[in-house]
Design a protein around this motif. Structure first.
Motif, PDB file in Angstrom:
ATOM      1  N   ASP A  88      80.793  60.141   7.012  1.00 20.70           N
ATOM      2  CA  ASP A  88      79.961  59.851   5.845  1.00 20.70           C
ATOM      3  C   ASP A  88      78.847  60.870   5.638  1.00 20.70           C
ATOM      4  N   ILE A  89      78.607  61.709   6.630  1.00 27.97           N
ATOM      5  CA  ILE A  89      77.477  62.638   6.579  1.00 27.97           C
ATOM      6  C   ILE A  89      77.925  63.976   5.998  1.00 27.97           C
ATOM      7  N   LYS A  90      77.334  64.299   4.842  1.00 30.14           N
ATOM      8  CA  LYS A  90      77.656  65.552   4.153  1.00 30.14           C
ATOM      9  C   LYS A  90      76.431  66.451   3.995  1.00 30.14           C
ATOM     10  N   SER A  91      75.252  65.924   4.329  1.00 24.49           N
ATOM     11  CA  SER A  91      74.013  66.683   4.155  1.00 24.49           C
ATOM     12  C   SER A  91      73.002  66.230   5.210  1.00 24.49           C
ATOM     13  N   THR A  92      71.914  66.965   5.290  1.00 27.12           N
ATOM     14  CA  THR A  92      70.839  66.579   6.202  1.00 27.12           C
ATOM     15  C   THR A  92      70.274  65.230   5.799  1.00 27.12           C
ATOM     16  N   GLU A  93      70.127  65.018   4.503  1.00 26.62           N
ATOM     17  CA  GLU A  93      69.625  63.736   4.013  1.00 26.62           C
ATOM     18  C   GLU A  93      70.557  62.589   4.396  1.00 26.62           C
ATOM     19  N   GLU A 131      69.999  61.139  22.561  1.00 29.80           N
ATOM     20  CA  GLU A 131      71.287  60.553  22.951  1.00 29.80           C
ATOM     21  C   GLU A 131      71.689  59.435  21.984  1.00 29.80           C
ATOM     22  N   HIS A 132      70.754  58.573  21.660  1.00 33.26           N
ATOM     23  CA  HIS A 132      71.033  57.452  20.760  1.00 33.26           C
ATOM     24  C   HIS A 132      71.424  57.939  19.360  1.00 33.26           C
ATOM     25  N   ILE A 133      70.648  58.873  18.830  1.00 34.97           N
ATOM     26  CA  ILE A 133      70.921  59.395  17.485  1.00 34.97           C
ATOM     27  C   ILE A 133      72.244  60.163  17.465  1.00 34.97           C
ATOM     28  N   ASN A 134      72.564  60.887  18.530  1.00 34.80           N
ATOM     29  CA  ASN A 134      73.854  61.593  18.599  1.00 34.80           C
ATOM     30  C   ASN A 134      75.022  60.617  18.552  1.00 34.80           C
ATOM     31  N   LYS A 135      74.891  59.483  19.223  1.00 32.71           N
ATOM     32  CA  LYS A 135      75.953  58.463  19.176  1.00 32.71           C
ATOM     33  C   LYS A 135      76.113  57.938  17.756  1.00 32.71           C
ATOM     34  N   LYS A 136      75.002  57.700  17.074  1.00 34.15           N
ATOM     35  CA  LYS A 136      75.079  57.226  15.693  1.00 34.15           C
ATOM     36  C   LYS A 136      75.674  58.299  14.795  1.00 34.15           C
ATOM     37  N   TYR A 137      75.325  59.558  15.044  1.00 32.94           N
ATOM     38  CA  TYR A 137      75.894  60.653  14.262  1.00 32.94           C
ATOM     39  C   TYR A 137      77.417  60.673  14.402  1.00 32.94           C
ATOM     40  N   PHE A 196      72.444  62.560   7.078  1.00 32.18           N
ATOM     41  CA  PHE A 196      72.210  62.353   8.503  1.00 32.18           C
ATOM     42  C   PHE A 196      71.011  61.447   8.720  1.00 32.18           C
ATOM     43  N   ILE A 197      69.928  61.737   8.028  1.00 30.45           N
ATOM     44  CA  ILE A 197      68.723  60.924   8.161  1.00 30.45           C
ATOM     45  C   ILE A 197      69.014  59.492   7.728  1.00 30.45           C
ATOM     46  N   LYS A 198      69.685  59.333   6.610  1.00 29.71           N
ATOM     47  CA  LYS A 198      69.995  57.995   6.076  1.00 29.71           C
ATOM     48  C   LYS A 198      70.851  57.183   7.039  1.00 29.71           C
ATOM     49  N   TYR A 199      71.920  57.775   7.531  1.00 24.46           N
ATOM     50  CA  TYR A 199      72.876  57.019   8.345  1.00 24.46           C
ATOM     51  C   TYR A 199      72.512  56.941   9.826  1.00 24.46           C
ATOM     52  N   SER A 200      71.925  57.990  10.353  1.00 23.77           N
ATOM     53  CA  SER A 200      71.745  58.063  11.797  1.00 23.77           C
ATOM     54  C   SER A 200      70.315  57.895  12.285  1.00 23.77           C
ATOM     55  N   ALA A 201      69.338  58.180  11.454  1.00 28.04           N
ATOM     56  CA  ALA A 201      67.980  58.276  11.982  1.00 28.04           C
ATOM     57  C   ALA A 201      66.944  57.442  11.230  1.00 28.04           C
ATOM     58  N   THR A 202      67.387  56.408  10.508  1.00 29.48           N
ATOM     59  CA  THR A 202      66.447  55.616   9.719  1.00 29.48           C
ATOM     60  C   THR A 202      66.163  54.248  10.320  1.00 29.48           C
ATOM     61  N   LYS A 203      67.225  53.524  10.657  1.00 26.38           N
ATOM     62  CA  LYS A 203      67.004  52.179  11.187  1.00 26.38           C
ATOM     63  C   LYS A 203      68.178  51.727  12.034  1.00 26.38           C
ATOM     64  N   SER A 204      67.935  50.673  12.784  1.00 23.85           N
ATOM     65  CA  SER A 204      68.956  50.107  13.644  1.00 23.85           C
ATOM     66  C   SER A 204      69.993  49.370  12.812  1.00 23.85           C
ATOM     67  N   LYS A 205      71.242  49.684  13.050  1.00 30.38           N
ATOM     68  CA  LYS A 205      72.328  48.986  12.361  1.00 30.38           C
ATOM     69  C   LYS A 205      72.400  47.534  12.819  1.00 30.38           C
ATOM     70  N   MET A 206      72.044  47.277  14.053  1.00 23.00           N
ATOM     71  CA  MET A 206      72.138  45.919  14.597  1.00 23.00           C
ATOM     72  C   MET A 206      70.964  45.038  14.173  1.00 23.00           C
ATOM     73  N   SER A 207      69.742  45.523  14.355  1.00 18.98           N
ATOM     74  CA  SER A 207      68.577  44.683  14.072  1.00 18.98           C
ATOM     75  C   SER A 207      68.044  44.857  12.656  1.00 18.98           C
ATOM     76  N   GLY A 208      68.357  45.989  12.034  1.00 11.70           N
ATOM     77  CA  GLY A 208      67.823  46.284  10.709  1.00 11.70           C
ATOM     78  C   GLY A 208      66.402  46.811  10.741  1.00 11.70           C
ATOM     79  N   LYS A 209      65.836  46.953  11.946  1.00  6.45           N
ATOM     80  CA  LYS A 209      64.464  47.447  12.071  1.00  6.45           C
ATOM     81  C   LYS A 209      64.434  48.966  11.899  1.00  6.45           C
TER      82      LYS A 209
END
Length: 71
Positions: free
Chosen positions: A21-26, A9-15, A28-41
């Protein structure tokens, strides 16, 4: 920490937020599934008794394995 359903659910919201900005699987990983936009963690994957791994590293490894299996 999220369980599987919460993580999806969380990753879908980020997607949805980054979909322009998402044009490839990579991307998607970079923008949606790597780190928190808020905390940077960085997000981490916890698999059983194994040590946690950064989600980016885990996803890219799994993507590479998947692509090799499709050849």
């Amino acid at each position: 920490m999220y369980n599987g359903a919460e993580a999806v659910e969380h990753i879908n919201k980020k997607y949805e937020y980054f979909s322009d900005d998402i044009k490839s699987t990579e991307d998607f990983i970079k923008y949606s599934a790597t780190k928190s936009k808020m905390s940077g963690k960085f997000y981490k994957i916890h698999c059983g008794n194994k040590s946690p791994v950064k989600s980016r590293d885990w996803l890219l490894t799994e993507l590479e394995a998947y692509r090799k299996s499709q050849k």
